[in-house]
Design an enzyme around this catalytic site. Sequence first.
Site, PDB file in Angstrom:
ATOM      1  N   SER A 144      73.421 -38.873 -42.223  1.00  0.00           N
ATOM      2  CA  SER A 144      73.884 -38.994 -40.830  1.00  0.00           C
ATOM      3  C   SER A 144      75.343 -39.414 -40.881  1.00  0.00           C
ATOM      4  CB  SER A 144      73.061 -40.087 -40.136  1.00  0.00           C
ATOM      5  OG  SER A 144      73.653 -40.469 -38.918  1.00  0.00           O
ATOM      6  N   TYR A 157      68.972 -48.249 -39.993  1.00  0.00           N
ATOM      7  CA  TYR A 157      69.288 -46.815 -40.004  1.00  0.00           C
ATOM      8  C   TYR A 157      70.567 -46.566 -40.808  1.00  0.00           C
ATOM      9  CZ  TYR A 157      69.809 -42.037 -38.209  1.00  0.00           C
ATOM     10  OH  TYR A 157      69.925 -40.662 -38.107  1.00  0.00           O
TER      11      TYR A 157
HETATM   12  N1  LIG Z   1      69.387 -35.924 -33.948  1.00  0.00           N
HETATM   13  C1  LIG Z   1      70.470 -36.523 -34.390  1.00  0.00           C
HETATM   14  O1  LIG Z   1      71.406 -36.785 -33.628  1.00  0.00           O
HETATM   15  C2  LIG Z   1      70.605 -36.875 -35.845  1.00  0.00           C
HETATM   16  C3  LIG Z   1      71.875 -37.260 -36.307  1.00  0.00           C
HETATM   17  C4  LIG Z   1      72.008 -37.599 -37.643  1.00  0.00           C
HETATM   18  C5  LIG Z   1      70.933 -37.533 -38.506  1.00  0.00           C
HETATM   19  N2  LIG Z   1      69.718 -37.173 -38.029  1.00  0.00           N
HETATM   20  C6  LIG Z   1      68.613 -37.165 -38.992  1.00  0.00           C
HETATM   21  O2  LIG Z   1      67.989 -35.899 -39.005  1.00  0.00           O
HETATM   22  C7  LIG Z   1      66.613 -36.042 -39.358  1.00  0.00           C
HETATM   23  C8  LIG Z   1      65.758 -35.319 -38.344  1.00  0.00           C
HETATM   24  O3  LIG Z   1      65.976 -35.916 -37.087  1.00  0.00           O
HETATM   25  P1  LIG Z   1      65.629 -35.218 -35.701  1.00  0.00           P
HETATM   26  O4  LIG Z   1      66.724 -35.576 -34.771  1.00  0.00           O
HETATM   27  O5  LIG Z   1      65.261 -33.806 -35.932  1.00  0.00           O
HETATM   28  O6  LIG Z   1      64.358 -36.117 -35.297  1.00  0.00           O
HETATM   29  P2  LIG Z   1      62.925 -35.750 -34.711  1.00  0.00           P
HETATM   30  O7  LIG Z   1      62.349 -37.050 -34.285  1.00  0.00           O
HETATM   31  O8  LIG Z   1      63.035 -34.638 -33.733  1.00  0.00           O
HETATM   32  O9  LIG Z   1      62.139 -35.209 -35.990  1.00  0.00           O
HETATM   33  C9  LIG Z   1      61.757 -36.057 -37.047  1.00  0.00           C
HETATM   34  C10 LIG Z   1      60.476 -35.542 -37.671  1.00  0.00           C
HETATM   35  O10 LIG Z   1      60.117 -36.433 -38.738  1.00  0.00           O
HETATM   36  C11 LIG Z   1      58.709 -36.614 -38.691  1.00  0.00           C
HETATM   37  N3  LIG Z   1      58.296 -37.860 -39.333  1.00  0.00           N
HETATM   38  C12 LIG Z   1      58.399 -39.123 -38.842  1.00  0.00           C
HETATM   39  N4  LIG Z   1      57.862 -39.992 -39.714  1.00  0.00           N
HETATM   40  C13 LIG Z   1      57.419 -39.267 -40.771  1.00  0.00           C
HETATM   41  C14 LIG Z   1      56.769 -39.605 -41.993  1.00  0.00           C
HETATM   42  N5  LIG Z   1      56.461 -40.877 -42.305  1.00  0.00           N
HETATM   43  N6  LIG Z   1      56.463 -38.612 -42.859  1.00  0.00           N
HETATM   44  C15 LIG Z   1      56.735 -37.320 -42.533  1.00  0.00           C
HETATM   45  N7  LIG Z   1      57.354 -36.940 -41.407  1.00  0.00           N
HETATM   46  C16 LIG Z   1      57.684 -37.911 -40.542  1.00  0.00           C
HETATM   47  C17 LIG Z   1      58.380 -36.623 -37.190  1.00  0.00           C
HETATM   48  O11 LIG Z   1      56.999 -36.397 -36.968  1.00  0.00           O
HETATM   49  C18 LIG Z   1      59.294 -35.518 -36.683  1.00  0.00           C
HETATM   50  O12 LIG Z   1      58.658 -34.264 -36.746  1.00  0.00           O
HETATM   51  C19 LIG Z   1      66.352 -37.538 -39.459  1.00  0.00           C
HETATM   52  O13 LIG Z   1      66.427 -37.945 -40.805  1.00  0.00           O
HETATM   53  C20 LIG Z   1      67.503 -38.133 -38.661  1.00  0.00           C
HETATM   54  O14 LIG Z   1      67.809 -39.444 -39.053  1.00  0.00           O
HETATM   55  C21 LIG Z   1      69.518 -36.832 -36.724  1.00  0.00           C
END
Ligand SMILES: NC(=O)c1ccc[n+]([C@@H]2O[C@H](COP(=O)([O-])OP(=O)(O)OC[C@H]3O[C@@H](n4cnc5c(N)ncnc54)[C@H](O)[C@@H]3O)[C@@H](O)[C@H]2O)c1
Length: 253
Positions: A144, A157
């Site tokens: 991130s 985080y």
């Molecule tokens: N959306 C953003 O702005 C953003 C920015 C930077 C980084 N990220 C990172 O991108 C990644 C995906 O985020 P997103 O925004 O798509 O979130 P999201 O919540 O839409 O998706 C996350 C997925 O991870 C799954 N998950 C949660 N706990 C789990 C576990 N213990 N084992 C297996 N799966 C599990 C959830 O069920 C979900 O399907 C994350 O690592 C997040 O930190 C997101």
Amino acid sequence: MTKQFSGKVALVTGGASGLGRVSALALARAGAQVLVADVAESEGEATVQMITSTGGAALFTQADMTQSREVQAMVQAAVKAFGRLDFALNNAGIDGVRARTANYPEEVWHQVINLNLTGVFLCLKYELPILVEQGGGVIVNMSSVAGVTGFPGHAAYTASKHGVIGLTKTAALDYAQAGIRVNAICPAYTRTPMLSRMLEQKPELETKLISRVPLRRLGTAEEIAEAVIYLFSEAAAFITGHALVMDGGIVAE
Ligand SMILES: NC(=O)c1ccc[n+]([C@@H]2O[C@H](COP(=O)([O-])OP(=O)(O)OC[C@H]3O[C@@H](n4cnc5c(N)ncnc54)[C@H](O)[C@@H]3O)[C@@H](O)[C@H]2O)c1
């Protein structure tokens, strides 16, 4: 017509939602067979359905990335289903709660570190030996912009995402001579269910977040998926140990 990733097998963790789902769809469109892994079964199956209904190949496996045995079984499931493993997107993650560092609940600290950092380590632990055995492969870990900057109120985080970058660099060096590349992507605020949940609690946050981005908008999951495809591709053959920041200019300021 042969597609870019025809014959390749990709594993996507957190593939039931957001960046994982959109990346799984993009990988399938590029011709890869995809193992979608997540704790969320029905949403994971829905990702698979989206892929198979458009002629792609995918399977779902339920796995909790904090559980070593489940991660091991997930990697074995990919090899069993599709005969090999070429790409892994270690993406599952949670954001935790918002609290100043001294008030950050210990229990949530451990949950976030267990999934976002230890979970990525466990994935690497079981994916890398398969790639070594096959003579190569590519891994992308989801960090991130909070992996390269502080993020007030998000101690766990931020620590976990900084950790992912260190882990990425070390794994890249440990396995460079085995023909394996390991990189990280560092998105800033990207429209996914994770961000939507945050904005539902605090709708005024959207304008605030956008005002922090020099390009004055949120990112899209499709843009992040484009980078995932690029890093897996031969076009990125000389890139390893890199943390690709996709933040609309935030860290440039
Ligand atoms: N959306 C953003 O702005 C953003 C920015 C930077 C980084 N990220 C990172 O991108 C990644 C995906 O985020 P997103 O925004 O798509 O979130 P999201 O919540 O839409 O998706 C996350 C997925 O991870 C799954 N998950 C949660 N706990 C789990 C576990 N213990 N084992 C297996 N799966 C599990 C959830 O069920 C979900 O399907 C994350 O690592 C997040 O930190 C997101």
